[in-house]
Write a protein that holds these residues in place. Structure first.
Motif: not given
Length: 81
Positions: A2-4, A6-8, A61, A65
């Motif tokens: 999820l962090q990846n 969100e970074a994208e 998002l 994902v």
């Protein structure tokens, strides 16, 4: 993962612009990492424009994902190297 995702998503810009003069619409705009406008839409009021903008951000998002989950599954199965 999820962090990846969100970074994208952070590479995209979602904005709501006020009318430049009375009688003009509010404008919801999404631009991509290359700074090109991907989508824009006019709305009668801020609330509508803001709601659609937040929904678009959530859909992006979710899409990222899902793509990452598919890529991860394919790597785990040895399909991708």
């Amino acid at each position: 993962m999820l962090q990846n995702a969100e970074a994208e998503v952070a590479h995209y810009v979602f904005a709501v612009y006020p009318p430049p003069m009375p009688g003009m619409p509010w404008l919801s705009v999404c631009s991509g990492p290359d700074e090109h406008v991907l989508d824009s839409e006019a709305f009668a009021n801020f609330e509508e424009a803001d709601l659609v903008t937040h929904r678009a951000q959530e859909l992006l998002l979710d899409s990222i994902v899902r793509r990452m989950e598919i890529e991860h599954a394919l790597i785990a199965e040895g399909v991708l190297h």
